[in-house]
Scaffold this motif. Structure first.
Motif, PDB file in Angstrom:
ATOM      1  N   ARG A  69      27.752  48.008  83.689  1.00  0.00           N
ATOM      2  CA  ARG A  69      29.135  47.606  83.276  1.00  0.00           C
ATOM      3  C   ARG A  69      29.525  48.038  82.059  1.00  0.00           C
ATOM      4  NH1 ARG A  69      30.588  41.911  85.711  1.00  0.00           N
ATOM      5  NH2 ARG A  69      29.929  42.436  87.805  1.00  0.00           N
ATOM      6  N   GLY A  70      30.741  48.562  81.946  1.00  0.00           N
ATOM      7  CA  GLY A  70      31.574  48.834  80.790  1.00  0.00           C
ATOM      8  C   GLY A  70      31.896  47.753  80.065  1.00  0.00           C
ATOM      9  N   ARG A  71      32.401  48.121  78.979  1.00  0.00           N
ATOM     10  CA  ARG A  71      33.030  46.966  77.959  1.00  0.00           C
ATOM     11  C   ARG A  71      34.188  46.428  78.361  1.00  0.00           C
ATOM     12  NH1 ARG A  71      33.318  48.043  71.487  1.00  0.00           N
ATOM     13  NH2 ARG A  71      33.370  45.849  70.749  1.00  0.00           N
ATOM     14  N   ASN A  72      35.098  47.165  79.007  1.00  0.00           N
ATOM     15  CA  ASN A  72      36.277  46.571  79.429  1.00  0.00           C
ATOM     16  C   ASN A  72      36.464  46.374  81.166  1.00  0.00           C
ATOM     17  OD1 ASN A  72      37.511  46.320  77.020  1.00  0.00           O
ATOM     18  ND2 ASN A  72      38.274  48.593  77.135  1.00  0.00           N
ATOM     19  N   THR A  73      35.134  46.168  81.555  1.00  0.00           N
ATOM     20  CA  THR A  73      35.043  45.596  83.042  1.00  0.00           C
ATOM     21  C   THR A  73      35.167  44.395  83.412  1.00  0.00           C
ATOM     22  OG1 THR A  73      33.396  47.443  83.215  1.00  0.00           O
ATOM     23  CG2 THR A  73      33.531  45.804  84.886  1.00  0.00           C
ATOM     24  N   PRO A  74      36.642  44.159  84.289  1.00  0.00           N
ATOM     25  CA  PRO A  74      36.483  42.774  84.316  1.00  0.00           C
ATOM     26  C   PRO A  74      35.498  42.075  85.243  1.00  0.00           C
ATOM     27  CG  PRO A  74      37.941  43.997  85.862  1.00  0.00           C
ATOM     28  CD  PRO A  74      36.984  45.167  85.179  1.00  0.00           C
ATOM     29  N   ILE A 152      44.051  48.787  89.009  1.00  0.00           N
ATOM     30  CA  ILE A 152      44.179  47.803  88.195  1.00  0.00           C
ATOM     31  C   ILE A 152      43.622  47.604  86.729  1.00  0.00           C
ATOM     32  CG2 ILE A 152      44.704  45.241  87.936  1.00  0.00           C
ATOM     33  CD1 ILE A 152      43.573  45.253  91.018  1.00  0.00           C
ATOM     34  N   SER A 153      44.492  47.497  85.751  1.00  0.00           N
ATOM     35  CA  SER A 153      44.075  47.660  84.528  1.00  0.00           C
ATOM     36  C   SER A 153      43.854  46.284  84.009  1.00  0.00           C
ATOM     37  CB  SER A 153      45.117  48.169  83.328  1.00  0.00           C
ATOM     38  OG  SER A 153      46.260  47.713  83.489  1.00  0.00           O
ATOM     39  N   LEU A 154      42.957  45.885  83.200  1.00  0.00           N
ATOM     40  CA  LEU A 154      42.638  44.530  82.340  1.00  0.00           C
ATOM     41  C   LEU A 154      43.646  43.923  82.324  1.00  0.00           C
ATOM     42  CD1 LEU A 154      39.797  43.055  82.434  1.00  0.00           C
ATOM     43  CD2 LEU A 154      39.728  43.761  80.176  1.00  0.00           C
ATOM     44  N   GLY A 155      44.175  42.467  82.799  1.00  0.00           N
ATOM     45  CA  GLY A 155      45.115  41.766  82.467  1.00  0.00           C
ATOM     46  C   GLY A 155      46.484  42.137  83.063  1.00  0.00           C
ATOM     47  N   ALA A 156      46.504  43.170  83.969  1.00  0.00           N
ATOM     48  CA  ALA A 156      47.743  43.329  84.624  1.00  0.00           C
ATOM     49  C   ALA A 156      48.263  42.358  85.555  1.00  0.00           C
ATOM     50  CB  ALA A 156      47.603  44.956  85.155  1.00  0.00           C
ATOM     51  N   PRO A 157      49.397  41.727  85.614  1.00  0.00           N
ATOM     52  CA  PRO A 157      49.521  40.947  86.691  1.00  0.00           C
ATOM     53  C   PRO A 157      50.094  41.521  87.892  1.00  0.00           C
ATOM     54  CG  PRO A 157      51.535  41.316  85.220  1.00  0.00           C
ATOM     55  CD  PRO A 157      50.375  41.842  84.523  1.00  0.00           C
ATOM     56  N   ILE A 158      49.354  40.811  88.986  1.00  0.00           N
ATOM     57  CA  ILE A 158      49.507  41.302  90.280  1.00  0.00           C
ATOM     58  C   ILE A 158      50.496  40.066  90.891  1.00  0.00           C
ATOM     59  CG2 ILE A 158      48.359  41.751  92.718  1.00  0.00           C
ATOM     60  CD1 ILE A 158      46.010  42.406  90.776  1.00  0.00           C
ATOM     61  N   ARG A 159      51.572  40.623  91.488  1.00  0.00           N
ATOM     62  CA  ARG A 159      52.392  39.384  91.881  1.00  0.00           C
ATOM     63  C   ARG A 159      52.658  39.500  93.464  1.00  0.00           C
ATOM     64  NH1 ARG A 159      55.921  35.568  90.057  1.00  0.00           N
ATOM     65  NH2 ARG A 159      55.994  36.246  88.059  1.00  0.00           N
ATOM     66  N   ILE A 160      52.330  38.382  94.217  1.00  0.00           N
ATOM     67  CA  ILE A 160      52.469  38.278  95.753  1.00  0.00           C
ATOM     68  C   ILE A 160      53.179  37.069  95.701  1.00  0.00           C
ATOM     69  CG2 ILE A 160      51.242  37.690  97.608  1.00  0.00           C
ATOM     70  CD1 ILE A 160      48.884  39.375  96.551  1.00  0.00           C
ATOM     71  N   GLY A 161      54.739  37.254  95.993  1.00  0.00           N
ATOM     72  CA  GLY A 161      55.473  35.896  96.101  1.00  0.00           C
ATOM     73  C   GLY A 161      55.747  35.179  94.743  1.00  0.00           C
ATOM     74  N   LYS A 162      55.238  33.767  94.950  1.00  0.00           N
ATOM     75  CA  LYS A 162      55.396  33.199  93.520  1.00  0.00           C
ATOM     76  C   LYS A 162      53.978  33.233  92.794  1.00  0.00           C
ATOM     77  CE  LYS A 162      58.780  30.138  95.512  1.00  0.00           C
ATOM     78  NZ  LYS A 162      59.197  28.888  96.020  1.00  0.00           N
ATOM     79  N   THR A 163      53.007  33.701  93.435  1.00  0.00           N
ATOM     80  CA  THR A 163      51.517  33.785  93.165  1.00  0.00           C
ATOM     81  C   THR A 163      51.306  34.958  92.092  1.00  0.00           C
ATOM     82  OG1 THR A 163      50.734  32.559  94.734  1.00  0.00           O
ATOM     83  CG2 THR A 163      49.255  33.437  93.540  1.00  0.00           C
ATOM     84  N   VAL A 164      50.559  34.704  91.101  1.00  0.00           N
ATOM     85  CA  VAL A 164      50.535  35.788  90.043  1.00  0.00           C
ATOM     86  C   VAL A 164      48.760  35.913  89.624  1.00  0.00           C
ATOM     87  CG1 VAL A 164      50.695  37.013  87.672  1.00  0.00           C
ATOM     88  CG2 VAL A 164      52.642  35.896  88.813  1.00  0.00           C
ATOM     89  N   ILE A 165      48.171  36.802  89.934  1.00  0.00           N
ATOM     90  CA  ILE A 165      46.730  37.111  89.798  1.00  0.00           C
ATOM     91  C   ILE A 165      46.514  38.203  88.582  1.00  0.00           C
ATOM     92  CG2 ILE A 165      44.638  37.557  91.037  1.00  0.00           C
ATOM     93  CD1 ILE A 165      46.219  36.808  93.389  1.00  0.00           C
ATOM     94  N   GLU A 166      45.261  37.880  87.670  1.00  0.00           N
ATOM     95  CA  GLU A 166      45.116  38.919  86.890  1.00  0.00           C
ATOM     96  C   GLU A 166      43.446  39.136  87.130  1.00  0.00           C
ATOM     97  OE1 GLU A 166      46.124  37.576  82.953  1.00  0.00           O
ATOM     98  OE2 GLU A 166      48.459  37.612  83.554  1.00  0.00           O
ATOM     99  N   LEU A 167      43.166  40.438  86.626  1.00  0.00           N
ATOM    100  CA  LEU A 167      41.688  40.817  86.240  1.00  0.00           C
ATOM    101  C   LEU A 167      41.477  40.325  84.974  1.00  0.00           C
ATOM    102  CD1 LEU A 167      41.199  44.038  88.174  1.00  0.00           C
ATOM    103  CD2 LEU A 167      40.411  41.891  88.865  1.00  0.00           C
TER     104      LEU A 167
END
Length: 169
Positions: A69-74, A152-167
């Motif tokens: 695992r890297g340092r910036n691995t989600p 996907i970069s760490l902390g980048a928002p993924i939006r599906i409709g009204k739902t937002v997901i982040e790593l």
């Protein structure tokens, strides 16, 4: 026309009218309160989760490059906006499906989500990829609509409709 025929026709018409009313009430009820399929499926999936988590880790370590695992691995996927705010899914090398279908990893109760909306999966280098599965309203990564599988970069928002997901780590 005989009296018997007229009475049978009246009762038949009354039965069809009540059938129409019952179907209309069921449609309105499902629109207001949602369907029960999602609730039954999530209970069934919850019962299967312990077995899957016991069997999956050895295979997942092989897929993610031997467990390094890297340092910036989600390490987790977090829902930051929407009806599932606060929901967290541990990233263990498995594909995560997103959508309204009851067998999705994260079941989205969102009018703008498709039944099989998107998936998030690791590639061979340990990088996480998001892919839109042909949804109607699209999947967005940092306000950009996805047309191809995208890292996907760490902390980048993924939006599906009204739902937002982040790593996150």
């Amino acid at each position: 026309m005989s009296e018997l025929t007229l009475t049978v026709m009246r009762l038949g018409f009354l039965a069809v009218l009540w059938l129409f009313v019952i179907v209309a009430v069921q449609v309105i009820r499902s629109d207001l309160f949602g369907t029960r399929v999602t609730q039954r499926g999530s209970r069934r999936d919850a019962g299967r989760a312990p077995q899957a988590s016991r069997q999956a880790p050895p295979q997942q370590r092989q897929q993610s490059g031997g467990g390094r695992r890297g340092r910036n691995t989600p390490t987790k996927l977090v829902v930051t906006e929407g009806t599932l705010t606060g929901t967290t899914v541990a990233l263990q090398g498995q594909t995560i499906s997103l959508g309204r279908a009851h067998d999705s990893t994260i079941v989205l109760d969102d009018d703008y989500a498709s039944s099989r909306h998107a998936r998030i999966y690791p590639d061979r280098d340990g990088q996480w990829i998001v892919e839109d599965l042909g949804s109607t309203n699209g999947t967005y990564l940092d306000r950009t609509r996805l047309t191809t599988p995208t890292p996907i970069s760490l902390g980048a928002p993924i939006r599906i409709g009204k739902t937002v997901i982040e790593l996150r780590k």
